[in-house]
Scaffold this motif. Structure first.
Motif, short mmCIF file in Angstrom:
data_model
loop_
_atom_site.label_atom_id
_atom_site.label_comp_id
_atom_site.label_asym_id
_atom_site.label_seq_id
_atom_site.Cartn_x
_atom_site.Cartn_y
_atom_site.Cartn_z
N GLN A 171 0.82 -1.21 0.00
CA GLN A 171 0.00 0.00 0.00
C GLN A 171 0.86 1.26 0.00
O GLN A 171 0.45 2.32 -0.48
CB GLN A 171 -0.91 0.02 1.22
N GLY A 231 1.52 2.58 -3.39
CA GLY A 231 0.34 3.05 -4.11
C GLY A 231 0.27 4.56 -4.13
O GLY A 231 1.29 5.26 -4.18
N LYS A 232 -0.97 5.07 -4.04
CA LYS A 232 -1.20 6.51 -4.14
C LYS A 232 -0.46 7.28 -3.06
O LYS A 232 0.18 8.31 -3.34
CB LYS A 232 -2.71 6.78 -4.03
N LEU A 233 -0.51 6.79 -1.82
CA LEU A 233 0.15 7.48 -0.73
C LEU A 233 1.67 7.49 -0.91
O LEU A 233 2.34 8.49 -0.64
CB LEU A 233 -0.22 6.81 0.59
N LEU A 267 3.33 7.29 -3.82
CA LEU A 267 3.68 8.19 -4.91
C LEU A 267 3.63 9.65 -4.47
O LEU A 267 4.48 10.46 -4.84
CB LEU A 267 2.74 7.97 -6.10
N LYS A 268 2.62 9.96 -3.66
CA LYS A 268 2.49 11.33 -3.15
C LYS A 268 3.67 11.68 -2.24
O LYS A 268 4.24 12.78 -2.31
CB LYS A 268 1.16 11.46 -2.39
N ASP A 272 -3.61 16.70 2.81
CA ASP A 272 -4.26 16.16 1.62
C ASP A 272 -5.26 15.05 1.95
O ASP A 272 -6.31 14.93 1.33
CB ASP A 272 -3.21 15.60 0.65
N GLU A 273 -4.90 14.22 2.94
CA GLU A 273 -5.71 13.06 3.29
C GLU A 273 -6.75 13.38 4.37
O GLU A 273 -7.40 12.46 4.89
CB GLU A 273 -4.80 11.92 3.78
#
Length: 418
Positions: free
Chosen positions: A64, A67-69, A71-72, A393-394
């Motif tokens: 995980q 994933g998106k986190l 990459l950010k 952001d989250e």
């Protein structure tokens, strides 16, 4: 009797080398061979160390986290590290800590410096045609690029733990490589002392002048970088600047006094949650990952060192060389490992890769502890501001601690605007 720390031994070695070089002059310069041997021992390990460290750091992440986190997080790490490297290079060009100082080795060394390729060739040379050739040649950029791709593939292929043995082997090789570096670093006081003897014996007191100028410029560059980060995060996360500075006060103090990102990490994680409002989930992912992969202070340090060295040896900074300096300063942070003398190891990576004179490493090695104060502060602030940005952001950023730490009139204004 308490044994002196490695840092204290290195500083004593540097001072002793300076005194011996000044007292005996060129007739003692031959002792420099001991320093050259020390540098070769460090250089022989760094490619293996970087290769394994980057693969392990990426392949060992939870799926995980890629994933998106992930990459950010990687994007924020990249942005802050590039900003730091650019600030270091620009400040080096503006204040020119190495300008106007003539060393005895200038003419000989300048002739051996590689002519930098054009911008297109520089970018193309990031990617290896043959990884074994890159490893053999010690091409750090190409090794890191391959290690990143290999780490991603290993991470994805090992979702069902089919390749745990491969990952275990890499970890064990890294542990042995780290132990080898730590063993070699025991020779640092003698090696650096011998290098300083050679430099000072040939160039006299003029060789010491860049050091004070470098520390002043580096300190000012660090303050500028912190100001940019704090203003950026205050605006991006919509938190008051006063509360942000208050929340970082203890983190920066611990980083400054310990000069260790690893030692600072527990306080950093505690204050990021309690005083800066970052959630546990973001905290536990971003801050340990940042300690391993994100070194803003190191990137700035390396870029500033390279700028100073080009001035010391009268080397013109072309656009291609500037791109190489910033790129290598950023990529070298991926291979940073928690070993004594990490700044010295990084110099042993980037200086030869750029074709710059290796004698310059001796000049900076003696003040590595002082440089480490600024490096560590920039590193931990860069990691923690990244955690704040991602938490914002989250929607996992608690802004209450900022309001409690801010001036009363800010709290009133904030309450009336709700």
């Amino acid at each position: 009797m308490k044994r002196l720390s490695l840092t204290s031994q290195i500083m004593l070695g540097m001072v002793g080398g300076i005194l011996i070089g000044l007292l005996f002059g060129p007739q003692i310069a031959g002792i420099k061979i001991l320093g050259d041997i020390f540098l070769r021992l460090i250089q022989m390990t760094v490619v293996l160390l970087i290769f394994g460290a980057v693969i392990e750091a990426i392949a060992g992440l939870e799926s995980q986290a890629l994933g998106k986190l992930g990459l950010k997080t990687a994007l924020w790490f990249l942005i802050t590290t590039v900003i730091a490297a650019v600030i270091g290079l620009v400040m080096g060009q503006v204040f020119r800590p190495g300008a106007g100082i003539t060393l005895a080795t200038v003419q000989h060394q300048a002739a051996t410096v590689k002519t930098p390729p054009d911008l297109t060739t520089t970018i193309l040379n990031f990617f290896p045609q043959n990884i074994f050739a890159a490893l053999s040649a010690g091409n750090v950029i190409q090794v890191i690029v391959f290690a990143i791709l290999f780490g991603i593939v290993l991470n994805r292929a090992n979702q069902d733990h089919e390749f745990d043995n491969v990952l275990l082997l890499i970890r064990q090789i890294n542990q042995l490589a780290t132990k080898l570096v730590m063993f070699i670093m025991r020779l640092a006081p003698v090696g650096i002392g011998a290098l300083m003897v050679g430099v000072v014996a040939n160039s006299g007191a003029a060789a010491l002048l860049p050091l004070l100028k470098f520390l002043i410029v580096y300190g000012f560059s660090t303050v500028l970088f912190l100001a940019v980060l704090f203003l950026l995060i205050s605006w991006y996360a919509k938190v008051p600047l006063g509360g942000l500075l208050h929340g970082f006060s203890r983190i920066m103090l611990v980083a400054l006094t310990t000069t260790s990102s690893a030692v600072s990490l527990p306080i950093e994680m505690q204050d990021a949650h309690e005083r800066l409002g970052v959630s546990h989930r973001i905290n536990q992912l971003v801050l340990p990952l940042g300690m391993a992969l994100n070194s803003n202070g190191l990137a700035m340090y390396l870029a500033l060192v390279c700028a100073m060295v080009t001035q010391l040896y009268n080397i013109q900074l072309s656009l291609g060389l500037m791109v190489q300096i910033v790129s290598l300063a950023v990529l070298a942070c991926l291979g940073t490992v928690v070993v004594p003398g990490g700044g010295l190891v990084a110099l042993a990576i980037i200086i030869p890769t750029l074709g710059l004179p290796t004698e310059s490493i001796a000049l900076l090695a003696g003040i590595d502890w002082f440089s480490g104060m600024f490096r560590t502060v920039a590193n931990v602030v860069g990691d923690t501001t990244t955690a704040i940005a991602i938490a914002s952001d989250e929607d996992e950023l608690n802004r209450q601690p900022y309001l409690l730490a801010s001036p009363r009139r800010w709290r009133k204004h904030s309450a009336s605007s709700k």
